[in-house]
Design an enzyme around this catalytic site. Structure first.
Site, short mmCIF file in Angstrom:
data_model
loop_
_atom_site.label_atom_id
_atom_site.label_comp_id
_atom_site.label_asym_id
_atom_site.label_seq_id
_atom_site.Cartn_x
_atom_site.Cartn_y
_atom_site.Cartn_z
N THR A 269 69.12 -8.90 39.50
CA THR A 269 68.23 -8.69 38.37
C THR A 269 68.36 -9.89 37.42
O THR A 269 69.15 -10.80 37.66
CB THR A 269 68.60 -7.42 37.61
OG1 THR A 269 69.97 -7.54 37.18
CG2 THR A 269 68.46 -6.18 38.49
N ASN B 168 69.91 3.22 30.35
CA ASN B 168 69.87 2.05 31.23
C ASN B 168 69.98 0.73 30.49
O ASN B 168 70.48 -0.25 31.02
CB ASN B 168 68.56 2.09 32.02
CG ASN B 168 68.26 0.78 32.72
OD1 ASN B 168 68.74 0.52 33.81
ND2 ASN B 168 67.45 -0.06 32.08
N ARG C 49 56.69 -5.58 24.41
CA ARG C 49 57.38 -5.28 25.67
C ARG C 49 57.12 -3.84 26.12
O ARG C 49 57.01 -3.56 27.31
CB ARG C 49 58.89 -5.53 25.52
CG ARG C 49 59.24 -7.00 25.47
CD ARG C 49 60.74 -7.20 25.31
NE ARG C 49 61.48 -6.74 26.48
CZ ARG C 49 61.71 -7.47 27.56
NH1 ARG C 49 61.23 -8.70 27.65
NH2 ARG C 49 62.42 -6.98 28.56
N VAL D 31 73.44 -6.63 41.62
CA VAL D 31 72.14 -6.90 42.24
C VAL D 31 71.42 -8.03 41.50
O VAL D 31 71.68 -8.29 40.32
CB VAL D 31 71.27 -5.63 42.28
CG1 VAL D 31 71.83 -4.64 43.28
CG2 VAL D 31 71.15 -4.99 40.90
N LYS E 156 81.08 -1.61 29.58
CA LYS E 156 80.71 -0.73 30.68
C LYS E 156 81.78 0.34 30.93
O LYS E 156 81.48 1.45 31.37
CB LYS E 156 80.47 -1.55 31.94
CG LYS E 156 79.27 -2.50 31.85
CD LYS E 156 77.94 -1.77 31.87
CE LYS E 156 77.30 -1.51 30.56
NZ LYS E 156 76.00 -0.81 30.65
N ASP F 237 64.62 -2.14 18.81
CA ASP F 237 65.71 -3.04 19.15
C ASP F 237 67.03 -2.27 19.07
O ASP F 237 67.48 -1.89 17.98
CB ASP F 237 65.71 -4.21 18.16
CG ASP F 237 66.76 -5.25 18.47
OD1 ASP F 237 67.69 -4.97 19.25
OD2 ASP F 237 66.68 -6.35 17.90
N TYR G 269 81.81 -7.64 28.27
CA TYR G 269 80.83 -6.86 29.03
C TYR G 269 81.53 -5.77 29.84
O TYR G 269 81.10 -4.60 29.83
CB TYR G 269 80.04 -7.78 29.96
CG TYR G 269 79.16 -7.03 30.93
CD1 TYR G 269 77.96 -6.47 30.51
CD2 TYR G 269 79.54 -6.87 32.26
CE1 TYR G 269 77.15 -5.76 31.40
CE2 TYR G 269 78.74 -6.18 33.15
CZ TYR G 269 77.56 -5.62 32.73
OH TYR G 269 76.77 -4.93 33.60
#
Length: 256
Positions: A186, A81, A37, A184, A157, A55, A153
């Site tokens: 993604t 990010n 990746r 958005v 955040k 990872d 989640y």
């Protein structure tokens, strides 16, 4: 020209922010979960200076990412990010004992913040979902509660914002801020997300390099290059210290 490292930049918002910064003439180092990746990311962001891999759900691999970054010299900014979303149907435990969501979204940025040579600017990606969180300091890792992916989640955040503010408090010489990019479309956000994809990567790129007075804030929370009030609990030093304590215990890395 600034030197910027971006985690989780093989696709999505991380890659988009990298492209913005490269186009502006900055030196950008990318990150991917594995070597394949990472190499793919280099092809997707022509002009990137380098790439590292690891990872972030695993403490030892996250440590190795920090080692790879430090081997490239000091950075002007780090954009935290990398993240996973709210669709995990059950709690996945990682070797550290943290849930998969907490390990990637919270513990990894904590470790990298502590171990990467201190930059001038730190940027942490949060989410608008953090606003409704009431932190459960006695069960940050979701070891006691029945798993709810969206809530886990949102809490992760929230802790990203608390981490950004803790760093701003402990390291006054570093500009440490958090932001929400919007909901958005993604891979994480899904195809039905309504917010403007073009604006989503702009604030993190701007905070990492801009000379604008507002971009040189610290301990602030942003949405589309404007200040936004965060969840007030993220400013509570007791919440911040509890977060630092559990991250230090899980990782055996101290941030001070």
């Amino acid at each position: 020209m600034a030197k910027v490292f971006i985690t989780g930049s093989s696709d999505g918002l991380g890659l988009m922010a990298a492209r913005i910064l490269i186009q502006q003439g900055h030196q950008v180092v990318l990150h991917g979960r594995n070597r394949e990746r990472a190499e793919t990311a280099l092809g997707a962001a022509p002009g990137a200076a380098h790439t590292v891999f690891g990872d972030l759900s695993k403490v030892e691999e996250t440590r190795r990412v920090a080692d790879q970054v430090n081997a490239l010299g000091r950075f002007d900014a780090v954009i935290h990010n990398a993240g996973v979303g709210y669709r995990e149907p059950g709690r996945i435990e990682t070797p550290s004992g943290a849930s998969h969501v907490f390990a990637i979204n919270v513990l990894a940025p904590y470790i990298l913040t502590a171990l990467i040579e201190r930059p001038d600017r730190l940027i942490y990606l949060s989410s608008g979902m953090h606003h409704g969180v009431r932190p459960r300091l006695n069960d940050m890792l979701w070891a006691e509660r029945r798993w709810e992916g969206a809530s886990a989640y949102a809490e992760s955040k929230f802790y990203d914002v608390a981490l950004a503010f803790a760093v701003a408090r402990l390291w006054p010489e570093v500009l440490s801020n958090a932001l929400e990019p919007g909901w958005v479309p993604t891979k994480m956000g899904g195809p039905g997300a309504p917010d403007d994809m073009r604006k989503a990567p702009v604030t993190q790129a701007w905070l990492s390099v801009s000379d604008d007075k507002l971009a040189q804030s610290t301990g602030a929370y942003f949405y589309h290059q404007k200040l936004r009030e965060p969840n007030a609990a993220a400013r509570d030093a007791k919440v911040q210290d509890a977060l630092l304590e559990i991250c230090g215990r899980l990782s055996r890395v101290r941030l001070s």
